[in-house]
Design an enzyme around this catalytic site. Structure first.
Site, short mmCIF file in Angstrom:
data_model
loop_
_atom_site.label_atom_id
_atom_site.label_comp_id
_atom_site.label_asym_id
_atom_site.label_seq_id
_atom_site.Cartn_x
_atom_site.Cartn_y
_atom_site.Cartn_z
CG HIS A 267 4.89 -7.78 7.68
ND1 HIS A 267 4.42 -7.23 8.85
CD2 HIS A 267 4.57 -9.10 7.74
CE1 HIS A 267 3.83 -8.14 9.58
NE2 HIS A 267 3.91 -9.29 8.94
CD GLU A 343 2.49 -15.92 8.83
OE1 GLU A 343 2.79 -17.07 8.42
OE2 GLU A 343 3.22 -15.23 9.56
#
Length: 463
Positions: A267, A343
């Site tokens: 990202h 994550e």
């Protein structure tokens, strides 16, 4: 006065995916006897079929020139290829419009004087030796290595007796052509085992013949168009092998068709990224910063230009969903969410810098760095737990998207974990990889269980 020399170059190139992992092969042949004089092959990474074909031509011409360095303008090379595109463009009958083809064609044309080289299109079935070399190079790349002449079986897979060329004889003193070829073979054979430039490998001396059963030809469709103003594409599928065919290289089972290619996009930046703060799945779920949104847009432009992404899957966290949405808007695709791509949960360390964690939780941090089974303070996830979760997500995605190219928008730890598992590297390898915001990495997964890391931390699209 230069002595006239004449050789035949057969060249080929292929790409498994177009673009995909690509390689080329070339062989220089004595037209008087049909014997191979030299081979060249190389895995060139991700490229198109046409780029690989041109690279094969360049390697073949350079190999021919290296065989007779003293021939000068008296060297005559007849190129035989099954690429209509390359043959027609290099013969001057088709225009070269694609920007990737122009420098390759210019490089090929500069190796020898144009008057010294002629071109002929041949069917795929008549280009077996070069085709085998190209596929060996691609197989080597799949296994994470370069082609090695010592493991090549291309000469065995080619016909055991070549038909001497029907090219017109060159002018020169009687016996000079054969003597020159023999001298070249002898000199190169003497150097066998030394590092050869540009992947060139000398074949053994004349009078050596090989006997081998040739595998049944696979029906192949060449996806070319005869439009002289266009840029047709050669289709080069991997060769089909009968069951039980012995494998070369690492001895793995044959791959089972086109891989599932996972393109891994980290990202874009958040406010926490430049401060290097722990930002996992247990924190504040930050949005992209202005810089991060710009990175997402450049990534979107990059993938739109490539035109290879067929599906998009994202982590559920906001920064990934925003990055994925930017790409999806450009490609006209939907975004699927997979929880396995989130994550690591960094527990009590969320939002802190490494130094702050060291100061507050020094013993816990030391234990975490020393063992993949240790979780961060406050009930976070260990790297072992993350690896199990990510591997399960990988298996789901590979099964769902077999033969397709999928963009996964995710985070540092999942991407590093996928790369580590593909390489068979130990857990501590996670600390030895750099992974920038909005960087691109790529791993291909084949049906036989093999994986190939093709790219890591590419940020060229951000420049």
């Amino acid at each position: 006065m230069s002595v006239a020399r004449q050789v035949v170059v057969e060249a080929d190139g292929g790409s498994r995916g177009n673009p995909g992992p690509a390689g080329y092969g070339a062989v220089v042949i004595d037209p008087a006897t049909g014997e191979p004089l030299a081979e060249a092959a190389e895995y060139i990474g991700v490229a198109t079929n046409n780029v690989a074909e041109y690279r094969g031509l360049i390697a073949g011409l350079e190999a021919a020139k290296a065989l007779f360095p003293d021939a000068g303008d008296a060297l005559r090379v007849h190129v035989r290829m099954d690429s209509k595109l390359v043959v027609e463009q290099m013969s001057g009958r088709w225009k070269i419009k694609h920007p990737d083809m122009k420098p390759l064609a210019a490089r090929a044309a500069a190796i020898l004087p144009p008057s010294s080289v002629t071109y002929e299109w041949i069917p795929r079935a008549q280009n077996k030796h070069a085709d085998r070399l190209a596929n060996e190079a691609m197989d080597a790349g799949r296994d994470g290595r370069q082609w090695e002449a010592s493991t090549s079986t291309a000469a065995l897979d080619a016909p055991s007796a070549r038909t001497p060329s029907t090219l017109p004889p060159v002018q020169g003193p009687p016996g000079d052509q054969a003597a020159g070829a023999a001298k070249a073979r002898a000199a190169l054979a003497a150097a066998r085992g030394a590092a050869a430039p540009e992947g060139l490998f000398p074949m053994p001396g004349a009078a050596e013949t090989v006997e081998a059963g040739v595998a049944a030809e696979t029906a192949e469709t060449v996806g070319e168009t005869a439009d002289p103003g266009g840029e047709p594409t050669d289709a080069h599928p991997a060769p089909q092998q009968p069951a039980g065919t012995p494998q070369t290289g690492w001895g793995s089972a044959p791959d089972l068709g086109a891989p599932a290619t996972l393109v891994l996009l980290r990202h874009g930046e958040t406010a926490l990224t430049p401060e290097k703060r722990f930002s996992g799945s247990g924190g504040t779920d930050p949005e992209l910063s202005a810089v991060g949104r710009g990175q997402a847009e450049r990534a979107a432009e990059h993938f739109a230009a490539l035109g290879t992404v067929q599906e998009i899957v994202s982590s559920p966290l906001r920064r990934c969903r925003e990055t994925a949405a930017a790409v999806a808007a450009r490609l006209g695709l939907d975004v699927r969410i997979d929880e396995g791509l989130r994550e690591t949960d960094f527990g009590a360390w969320e939002g802190l810098t490494f130094g702050e964690v060291r100061e507050r939780y020094g013993d816990d941090l030391t234990a975490w760095l020393a063992s993949p089974d240790t979780a961060p303070t406050g009930g976070g996830e260990s790297f072992a737990e993350v690896a199990e979760r990510v591997a399960a997500a990988r298996d789901r995605l590979v099964a769902r998207y077999a033969g397709r190219t999928v963009l996964l928008v995710t985070h540092v730890t999942p991407i590093k974990t996928l790369v580590r598992l593909a390489l068979g590297a130990p857990p501590e390898a996670l600390f030895r990889m750099e992974l920038s915001a909005a960087s691109v990495s790529t791993v291909a997964y084949y049906g036989d269980g093999n994986a190939s890391v093709r790219l890591l931390n590419d940020t060229s699209h951000l420049r």
